[in-house]
Design a protein around this motif. Structure first.
Motif, PDB file in Angstrom:
ATOM      1  N   ASP A  85       3.786   1.465  -1.350  1.00  0.00           N
ATOM      2  CA  ASP A  85       4.280   1.607  -2.723  1.00  0.00           C
ATOM      3  C   ASP A  85       3.237   2.254  -3.615  1.00  0.00           C
ATOM      4  N   VAL A  86       1.994   1.750  -3.511  1.00  0.00           N
ATOM      5  CA  VAL A  86       0.915   2.283  -4.343  1.00  0.00           C
ATOM      6  C   VAL A  86       0.795   3.796  -4.141  1.00  0.00           C
ATOM      7  N   LEU A  87       0.870   4.220  -2.887  1.00  0.00           N
ATOM      8  CA  LEU A  87       0.683   5.639  -2.593  1.00  0.00           C
ATOM      9  C   LEU A  87       1.927   6.456  -2.943  1.00  0.00           C
ATOM     10  N   ARG A  88       3.097   5.876  -2.712  1.00  0.00           N
ATOM     11  CA  ARG A  88       4.331   6.614  -3.025  1.00  0.00           C
ATOM     12  C   ARG A  88       4.456   6.874  -4.510  1.00  0.00           C
ATOM     13  N   VAL A  89       4.030   5.903  -5.313  1.00  0.00           N
ATOM     14  CA  VAL A  89       4.066   6.100  -6.762  1.00  0.00           C
ATOM     15  C   VAL A  89       3.221   7.308  -7.154  1.00  0.00           C
ATOM     16  N   LEU A  90       2.119   7.479  -6.454  1.00  0.00           N
ATOM     17  CA  LEU A  90       1.230   8.597  -6.766  1.00  0.00           C
ATOM     18  C   LEU A  90       1.807   9.929  -6.287  1.00  0.00           C
TER      19      LEU A  90
ATOM     20  N   LYS B 245      -3.369   9.652   6.001  1.00  0.00           N
ATOM     21  CA  LYS B 245      -4.434   8.907   5.310  1.00  0.00           C
ATOM     22  C   LYS B 245      -4.483   7.451   5.746  1.00  0.00           C
ATOM     23  N   VAL B 246      -3.323   6.885   6.058  1.00  0.00           N
ATOM     24  CA  VAL B 246      -3.271   5.448   6.328  1.00  0.00           C
ATOM     25  C   VAL B 246      -2.747   5.140   7.733  1.00  0.00           C
TER      26      VAL B 246
ATOM     27  N   ALA C  58       2.655  10.513  -2.964  1.00  0.00           N
ATOM     28  CA  ALA C  58       2.250  10.826  -1.585  1.00  0.00           C
ATOM     29  C   ALA C  58       3.478  11.057  -0.713  1.00  0.00           C
TER      30      ALA C  58
ATOM     31  N   THR D 294       1.459  12.595   4.196  1.00  0.00           N
ATOM     32  CA  THR D 294       0.169  12.186   3.633  1.00  0.00           C
ATOM     33  C   THR D 294      -0.127  10.734   3.972  1.00  0.00           C
TER      34      THR D 294
ATOM     35  N   LEU E 231       0.843  -1.195   0.000  1.00  0.00           N
ATOM     36  CA  LEU E 231       0.000   0.000   0.000  1.00  0.00           C
ATOM     37  C   LEU E 231       0.879   1.246   0.000  1.00  0.00           C
TER      38      LEU E 231
END
Lengths: 288, 253
Positions: B153-158, B168-169, B160, B164, B151
């Motif tokens: 990774d998913v957000l860092r790619v965006l 958020k998490v 974040a 953040t 998760l």
């Protein structure tokens, strides 16, 4: 898939024309010594709109490839270009999904898939003002994967397949140009998996996405991809590429046609070879 | 589930509690144990009734020191938990010290606190704080550290930022751990304040029990114990309800 002439770029900051993703002579080491090389001499070209699958024995650095392209990890040697620019730092026009759906348990499906909009610009600053439009967009996406009736359910109320559908939606909500999937269907049962293959194929057709799929399922790779790349065991590099030139639209029936089965067989042979070569290749290093 | 079974489940806490008091009463009376050793609960209740005035005064004092210490533990526990939970380096650096502090018996610190702050309210608050601080820190830090790497990774790619991802998490993810720790921390805070009152105070339930036992008024000692237990249960219930209300999602998966 444009037939544009490729020409080498002398400056090193831009990739070759016509290529969307270009991985050029990349090494990536997790530590200092050569033993820790995850990939070595990796070369891979992807055109915009292509669906590429990467298969290989476990631990061959398939996931490393995703981290390289998305900019989560910088290469130790060589360079990665995406959309003409050298990658340094992460790329927000990428969507990612893993085997583990990692939905937030405190959010319902709709709010889960809208999470990227709270992070990526320009959506982040528009989200509050254009809430209605964004909600509409998210609901449309849920509808295309058949999750519309479940938008207010929380993850624990969804089946594994549904969670993975939501995971795909979350990866696509900000309209990425490149979708990176790391064994997204690995934990699902065979029937659900095939169902989701079709969902993914439909999504890709509808959105004209460039997709990189890392998988160990050869049938999945051949069913979905335009080109399948076989990676060697660690340190990984591409040892074989196979264009999947099956005529017409693929359906689940296609999986039982001789042409399809032949390609799967052929790839299987390559995987067998790299699995056997792997240990020898490592043993050869000191004498070489 | 049959209605009988449902009712049994519902009233089981009451049944067990009443049964315990009945058994205690029976043992104390039938074995003719002198009341300066083990008074039957009825005598403890009578003593409680008789000394209702002083007991409520001292109970309020204990409640005050406990909640003050607990409040400090929550504030600082959250702060320290978020700081060390969001940085691997700080987590590694501070963990041994935290364990060390937690391992020291708090009763051993009370004399020191008396030297620094005198007897009375302040050492009680600090002891309650010290004893209930650790579970809050550890739980908050654990909650932050258990973000799934995919998760992230998913957000860092965006794109974040760490902040953040934390907002958020990380923090929502650590809330169930935090609220679970509050239940534990508040009961521990009672232990801390009463210990301190027993050793160095002239107010509070701990002091009341100390002076009652000096006068061999054992029923009053037990009355004090029952009052502490009741306050502990009450506080626990409040925070358990709060936990269910705020992080119900964590109980269903």
């Amino acid at each position: 898939m444009t037939a544009q002439a490729d020409h080498a770029d002398p400056h090193g900051q831009t990739g070759r024309a016509g290529l969307f993703v270009e991985i050029k002579d990349v090494d990536l080491a997790y530590g200092e010594d050569a033993e820790s090389l995850a990939v070595q001499g990796l070369n891979l070209d992807i055109r915009e709109g292509d669906f590429v699958a990467v298969v290989g024995p476990s631990g061959c650095g398939k996931s490393t490839l995703l981290k390289l392209v998305t900019g989560l990890m910088p290469p130790t040697q060589g360079a990665v270009y995406v959309d003409g620019n050298r990658v340094n730092g992460t790329l927000s026009f990428v969507g990612m999904a893993f085997q583990n759906p990692t939905l937030l348990p405190w959010r319902n499906t709709l709010r889960n898939i809208m999470l990227p909009l709270e992070i990526v610009e320009p959506h982040r600053s528009r989200l509050r003002r254009e809430k209605v439009a964004y909600l509409e967009h998210a609901r449309n996406l849920l509808r295309t994967v058949g999750l519309a009736p479940y938008e207010s359910k929380h993850p624990w109320e969804l089946s594994g397949g549904m969670r993975q559908r939501a995971n795909l939606c979350r990866a696509l909500i900000h309209d990425p140009r490149l979708l990176m999937l790391d064994e997204p269907f690995g934990a699902l049962d065979a029937f659900t998996r095939e169902e989701l293959w079709c969902v993914l194929a439909d999504l890709r057709r509808a959105k004209q996405l460039t997709v990189v799929l890392v998988t160990h399922d050869l049938r999945e790779a051949v069913f979905l991809a335009d080109t399948v790349y076989v990676m060697s065991s660690r340190p990984g590099r591409i040892v074989h590429s196979r264009r999947v030139d099956l005529p017409g639209t693929r359906t689940l029936e296609t999986c039982y046609e001789p042409a399809f089965v032949d390609i799967v067989h052929e790839l299987r042979g390559h995987i067998e070879r790299v699995r056997c070569d792997g240990p020898q290749g490592i043993a050869d290093v000191p004498t070489a | 589930m049959s209605p009988l079974r449902k009712n049994l489940e519902r009233f089981s806490p009451v049944i067990v509690t009443v049964a315990m008091f009945v058994a205690w009463e029976a043992v104390a009376r039938l074995a003719k144990i002198p009341s300066y050793i083990l008074p039957p609960p009825s005598e403890a209740v009578m003593a409680g009734y008789e000394f209702a005035g002083p007991i409520s005064k001292h109970a309020l004092q204990t409640l005050y020191t406990t909640l003050a210490g607990f409040g400090l533990a929550v504030v600082f526990g959250l702060l320290v938990g978020v700081i060390i939970g969001s940085s691997k380096l700080l987590y590694r650096a501070f963990y041994p010290i935290l364990i060390g502090f937690n391992s020291v018996p708090k009763v051993a610190l009370v004399p020191l606190l008396v030297i620094w702050f005198g007897i009375g309210t302040v050492p009680a608050i600090i002891t309650a704080f010290l004893i209930s601080f650790f579970p809050v820190v550890v739980n908050v830090a654990t909650g932050l550290a258990t973000i799934e790497p995919e998760l992230e990774d998913v957000l860092r790619v965006l794109g974040a930022s760490k902040l953040t991802i934390l907002l958020k998490v990380g923090i929502p993810n650590s809330l169930p751990y935090f609220f679970a720790s509050l239940k534990i921390a508040v009961t521990l805070a009672f232990v801390g304040s009463v210990i301190s009152e027993t050793v160095a105070s002239n107010a509070g339930i701990g002091y009341l029990m100390m002076s009652a036992s000096a006068r061999f008024n054992v029923p009053l000692v037990f009355a004090g114990l029952i009052v502490i237990a009741a306050m502990g249960i009450g506080m626990y219930a409040i925070f358990a309800t709060l936990e269910k209300r705020t992080t119900g999602w964590a109980f269903r998966s």
